[in-house]
Design a protein around this motif. Structure first.
Motif, PDB file in Angstrom:
ATOM      1  N   THR A  25       0.840  -1.194   0.000  1.00  0.00           N
ATOM      2  CA  THR A  25       0.000   0.000   0.000  1.00  0.00           C
ATOM      3  C   THR A  25       0.875   1.244   0.000  1.00  0.00           C
ATOM      4  N   ARG A  26       0.662   2.117  -0.982  1.00  0.00           N
ATOM      5  CA  ARG A  26       1.454   3.343  -1.090  1.00  0.00           C
ATOM      6  C   ARG A  26       0.635   4.600  -0.832  1.00  0.00           C
ATOM      7  N   SER A  27      -0.647   4.527  -1.094  1.00  0.00           N
ATOM      8  CA  SER A  27      -1.505   5.700  -0.991  1.00  0.00           C
ATOM      9  C   SER A  27      -2.607   5.454   0.032  1.00  0.00           C
ATOM     10  N   ARG A  28      -3.074   6.515   0.642  1.00  0.00           N
ATOM     11  CA  ARG A  28      -4.222   6.410   1.525  1.00  0.00           C
ATOM     12  C   ARG A  28      -5.457   6.115   0.674  1.00  0.00           C
ATOM     13  N   ILE A  29      -6.208   5.098   1.065  1.00  0.00           N
ATOM     14  CA  ILE A  29      -7.411   4.707   0.333  1.00  0.00           C
ATOM     15  C   ILE A  29      -8.616   4.850   1.259  1.00  0.00           C
ATOM     16  N   LEU A  30      -9.640   5.517   0.773  1.00  0.00           N
ATOM     17  CA  LEU A  30     -10.844   5.765   1.571  1.00  0.00           C
ATOM     18  C   LEU A  30     -11.931   4.776   1.168  1.00  0.00           C
ATOM     19  N   GLY A  31     -12.506   4.118   2.159  1.00  0.00           N
ATOM     20  CA  GLY A  31     -13.608   3.188   1.929  1.00  0.00           C
ATOM     21  C   GLY A  31     -14.752   3.475   2.877  1.00  0.00           C
ATOM     22  N   ILE A  32     -15.980   3.356   2.393  1.00  0.00           N
ATOM     23  CA  ILE A  32     -17.159   3.760   3.165  1.00  0.00           C
ATOM     24  C   ILE A  32     -18.028   2.540   3.463  1.00  0.00           C
ATOM     25  N   LEU A  33     -18.232   2.286   4.744  1.00  0.00           N
ATOM     26  CA  LEU A  33     -19.116   1.200   5.176  1.00  0.00           C
ATOM     27  C   LEU A  33     -20.365   1.819   5.786  1.00  0.00           C
ATOM     28  N   THR A  34     -21.495   1.670   5.106  1.00  0.00           N
ATOM     29  CA  THR A  34     -22.766   2.205   5.605  1.00  0.00           C
ATOM     30  C   THR A  34     -23.599   1.060   6.150  1.00  0.00           C
ATOM     31  N   ARG A  35     -23.948   1.153   7.427  1.00  0.00           N
ATOM     32  CA  ARG A  35     -24.778   0.175   8.114  1.00  0.00           C
ATOM     33  C   ARG A  35     -26.063   0.859   8.572  1.00  0.00           C
ATOM     34  N   PRO A  36     -27.059   0.103   9.036  1.00  0.00           N
ATOM     35  CA  PRO A  36     -28.343   0.725   9.388  1.00  0.00           C
ATOM     36  C   PRO A  36     -28.228   1.915  10.337  1.00  0.00           C
ATOM     37  N   GLN A  37     -27.305   1.844  11.307  1.00  0.00           N
ATOM     38  CA  GLN A  37     -27.214   2.921  12.286  1.00  0.00           C
ATOM     39  C   GLN A  37     -25.837   3.583  12.321  1.00  0.00           C
ATOM     40  N   SER A  38     -25.067   3.438  11.244  1.00  0.00           N
ATOM     41  CA  SER A  38     -23.747   4.065  11.251  1.00  0.00           C
ATOM     42  C   SER A  38     -23.198   4.197   9.832  1.00  0.00           C
ATOM     43  N   GLN A  39     -22.224   5.067   9.706  1.00  0.00           N
ATOM     44  CA  GLN A  39     -21.426   5.153   8.492  1.00  0.00           C
ATOM     45  C   GLN A  39     -19.965   5.345   8.936  1.00  0.00           C
TER      46      GLN A  39
END
Length: 308
Positions: free
Chosen positions: A55-69
């Motif tokens: 891994t060389r770069s910061r990677i953004l990932g989004i986990l959306t759940r019923p009561q959170s993101q």
């Protein structure tokens, strides 16, 4: 980038407002950050190889759940800089830790005190809460876990790490519940079906680099960089991707190409399969190898390649 499949993680407990925040994944190279990142999101965004510093770069990932993101930030491994490229990687780790509401610090159960001075330095300069995780518990005996957790807590002056196996999925439900409980309440920051903010070109370059890493030995993988020169999608036609594999020396070019072009053709075949999996459509890949002398130590090249 939109999500292809829903996560299988259990829902959070009901609350009036969703819990929303940034979680930075940190740790030594090969601690399993990218594997855990992918397991959380339910799809393979970060590339994973047996070689450290993949891994060389910061990677953004989004986990959306019923009561959170939860917005996860996968970062390069903690390291001592040998090139300007390493300096930019270290800066990305620091930037992610400053941006985050919480840092998830991973330890490898098979080598929990690897380069402990680097980990202690990171902890000393981190100003947000840290949640420790003991990953790869599938590589040790269950009877060893209590001792490992206590040893890490004593060595680094932190709470006992949560044991998980990102590879097998063990303990991820408990870990996610712990994460959610420590995040602030507020409105969601991204649409529910969005899983990443980087464009498909970025992930295409990463998949090609992953394949190249697997085909190359010793130090050579660290001397390559992938640049997508053309990414053309047309209805009714294969997606056309033309990519340049940059190396740092002329001698490395011949190694990547291989005898009579055999290695480059093999990389191309594997890359096409990886890209078709990523894009879920037929792909035509054209690869070229070019030399950028000592690009890892040149600010101009690092800026052009998107590391600055």
């Amino acid at each position: 980038m939109r999500s292809k499949q829903p996560t299988s993680c259990p829902p959070a407990s009901a609350s009036e407002q969703p819990r929303v925040g940034y979680v930075a994944l940190a740790g030594r190279p090969n601690a399993g950050k990218s594997t855990l990142f992918n397991a959380f999101l339910g799809q393979r965004l970060s590339i994973v190889t047996a070689k450290p510093q993949t891994t060389r770069s910061r990677i953004l990932g989004i986990l959306t759940r019923p009561q959170s993101q939860i917005i996860f930030l996968d970062t390069p491994g903690l390291l001592e800089a040998s090139y300007k490229l390493h300096e930019t990687m270290a800066h990305q780790i620091d930037q992610a830790a400053r941006q985050a509401d919480l840092v998830l610090l991973l330890f490898d159960a098979s080598r929990p005190k690897d380069r402990s001075a680097l980990v202690k330095h990171f902890l000393a300069h981190t100003r947000v809460p840290v949640l420790a995780v003991l990953n790869k518990i599938d590589l040790v005996q269950p009877t060893q876990l209590d001792g490992l957790q206590k040893s890490i807590a004593d060595e680094f002056g932190i709470a006992s790490p949560i044991p998980v196996s990102a590879q097998r999925g063990d303990g991820l439900g408990k870990l996610l519940s712990n994460l959610e409980a420590q995040l602030p309440c507020g409105p969601k920051l991204y649409p529910d079906d969005m899983v990443a903010e980087q464009p498909e070109r970025f992930f295409a370059a990463e998949r090609i680099r992953e394949v190249a890493f697997e085909h190359l030995e010793d130090e050579l993988p660290y001397a390559i960089n992938i640049h997508i020169e053309e990414f053309r999608q047309r209805p009714g036609h294969k997606t056309y991707i033309r990519a340049i594999i940059y190396v740092g020396r002329e001698s490395q070019k011949g190694i990547v190409i291989g005898k009579k072009g055999m290695r480059l053709r093999s990389i191309g075949r594997k890359a096409r399969a990886a890209l078709e999996e990523l894009l879920d459509e037929p792909v035509y890949v054209e690869l070229w190898v070019k030399v950028r002398p000592d690009w890892r130590d040149k600010e101009r090249d690092l800026r052009e390649f998107g590391y600055l």
